[in-house]
Design a protein around this motif. Structure first.
Motif, short mmCIF file in Angstrom:
data_model
loop_
_atom_site.label_atom_id
_atom_site.label_comp_id
_atom_site.label_asym_id
_atom_site.label_seq_id
_atom_site.Cartn_x
_atom_site.Cartn_y
_atom_site.Cartn_z
N ILE A 1 -27.57 56.67 -113.16
CA ILE A 1 -27.40 57.58 -114.29
C ILE A 1 -27.91 56.87 -115.53
CG2 ILE A 1 -25.76 58.83 -115.71
CD1 ILE A 1 -23.98 59.07 -113.24
N ALA A 2 -28.78 57.51 -116.23
CA ALA A 2 -29.35 56.92 -117.44
C ALA A 2 -28.36 57.02 -118.59
CB ALA A 2 -30.64 57.62 -117.82
N LYS A 3 -28.32 56.01 -119.42
CA LYS A 3 -27.50 55.98 -120.63
C LYS A 3 -28.44 55.81 -121.81
CE LYS A 3 -23.22 55.72 -118.93
NZ LYS A 3 -22.04 56.38 -119.39
N LYS A 4 -28.09 56.46 -122.92
CA LYS A 4 -28.92 56.35 -124.11
C LYS A 4 -28.08 55.75 -125.24
CE LYS A 4 -32.54 58.87 -126.37
NZ LYS A 4 -33.33 60.07 -126.37
N VAL A 5 -28.57 54.66 -125.80
CA VAL A 5 -27.88 53.96 -126.90
C VAL A 5 -28.89 53.68 -127.99
CG1 VAL A 5 -26.57 51.92 -127.56
CG2 VAL A 5 -26.26 52.87 -125.28
N ASP A 6 -28.60 54.12 -129.21
CA ASP A 6 -29.49 53.91 -130.35
C ASP A 6 -30.93 54.33 -130.08
OD1 ASP A 6 -27.53 53.07 -132.04
OD2 ASP A 6 -28.07 50.96 -132.00
N GLY A 7 -31.10 55.41 -129.34
CA GLY A 7 -32.44 55.93 -129.08
C GLY A 7 -33.14 55.30 -127.90
N PHE A 8 -32.52 54.31 -127.25
CA PHE A 8 -33.13 53.66 -126.10
C PHE A 8 -32.43 54.15 -124.84
CE2 PHE A 8 -33.83 50.71 -129.58
CZ PHE A 8 -35.19 50.47 -129.46
N ALA B 1 -25.62 43.40 -128.96
CA ALA B 1 -25.94 44.15 -127.74
C ALA B 1 -24.67 44.54 -126.98
CB ALA B 1 -26.85 43.32 -126.84
N VAL B 2 -23.72 43.62 -126.91
CA VAL B 2 -22.46 43.90 -126.22
C VAL B 2 -21.70 45.02 -126.93
CG1 VAL B 2 -20.18 42.93 -125.68
CG2 VAL B 2 -22.25 41.62 -125.16
N ARG B 3 -21.63 44.96 -128.25
CA ARG B 3 -20.92 45.99 -129.01
C ARG B 3 -21.61 47.35 -128.88
NH1 ARG B 3 -20.18 41.48 -131.97
NH2 ARG B 3 -22.00 41.78 -133.28
N LYS B 4 -22.93 47.37 -128.97
CA LYS B 4 -23.68 48.63 -128.85
C LYS B 4 -23.51 49.23 -127.45
CE LYS B 4 -25.53 49.14 -132.87
NZ LYS B 4 -25.22 50.28 -133.72
N ALA B 5 -23.49 48.38 -126.45
CA ALA B 5 -23.29 48.88 -125.08
C ALA B 5 -21.92 49.54 -124.98
CB ALA B 5 -23.41 47.74 -124.08
N ARG B 6 -20.89 48.89 -125.50
CA ARG B 6 -19.54 49.47 -125.47
C ARG B 6 -19.51 50.81 -126.19
NH1 ARG B 6 -16.26 44.42 -127.30
NH2 ARG B 6 -16.33 43.20 -125.40
N GLU B 7 -20.13 50.85 -127.37
CA GLU B 7 -20.15 52.10 -128.15
C GLU B 7 -20.83 53.22 -127.38
OE1 GLU B 7 -22.06 51.20 -131.86
OE2 GLU B 7 -20.54 49.73 -132.42
N GLY B 8 -21.85 52.90 -126.62
CA GLY B 8 -22.59 53.90 -125.88
C GLY B 8 -22.05 54.16 -124.49
N GLY B 9 -20.96 53.50 -124.13
CA GLY B 9 -20.38 53.71 -122.82
C GLY B 9 -21.15 53.05 -121.70
N VAL B 10 -21.96 52.06 -122.03
CA VAL B 10 -22.76 51.33 -121.04
C VAL B 10 -21.96 50.11 -120.58
CG1 VAL B 10 -24.87 50.01 -120.64
CG2 VAL B 10 -24.93 52.09 -122.04
#
Length: 103
Positions: free
Chosen positions: A1-8, A53-62
């Motif tokens: 399943i693809a995840k999208k975080v900050d446009g990526f 990167a760790v914080r952004k992943a958490r925010e995006g549910g990754v």
């Protein structure tokens, strides 16, 4: 399943890790700046390079298990280097560790 975080979009996070970790040839003269900092006992840019990167992943549910593991290992190494620079002796307790006391 693809995840999208900050446009990526991350289709295969493992492929990204493999590319970044093993994408350079073995004979390259390039050495990552954090590795050089660690080898010379200098402060590493853990928060800027990996913490974000760790914080952004958490925010995006990754789920970024490997990144988080490396983040905390580098934080421990950073602490050890800081203690050494201050002249503090670090010793590791011999014997088994009671994991129930770590929580």
């Amino acid at each position: 399943i693809a995840k999208k975080v900050d446009g990526f979009e991350f289709e295969d996070p493992d492929a990204v890790i493999k590319t970044l970790a093993f994408g350079l040839p073995d004979n390259t003269p390039y050495r990552p700046s954090m590795l050089l900092d660690a080898e010379h006992g200098r402060p590493m840019e853990i928060e800027v390079i990996l913490g974000t990167a760790v914080r952004k992943a958490r925010e995006g549910g990754v789920i970024a298990f490997h990144c988080e593991s490396v983040y905390y290992l580098l934080k421990a190494l950073q602490w050890k280097n800081e203690q050494k620079a201050l002249g503090n002796h670090i010793s590791v307790a011999a014997g088994p560790i009671d994991g129930s006391k770590l929580m």
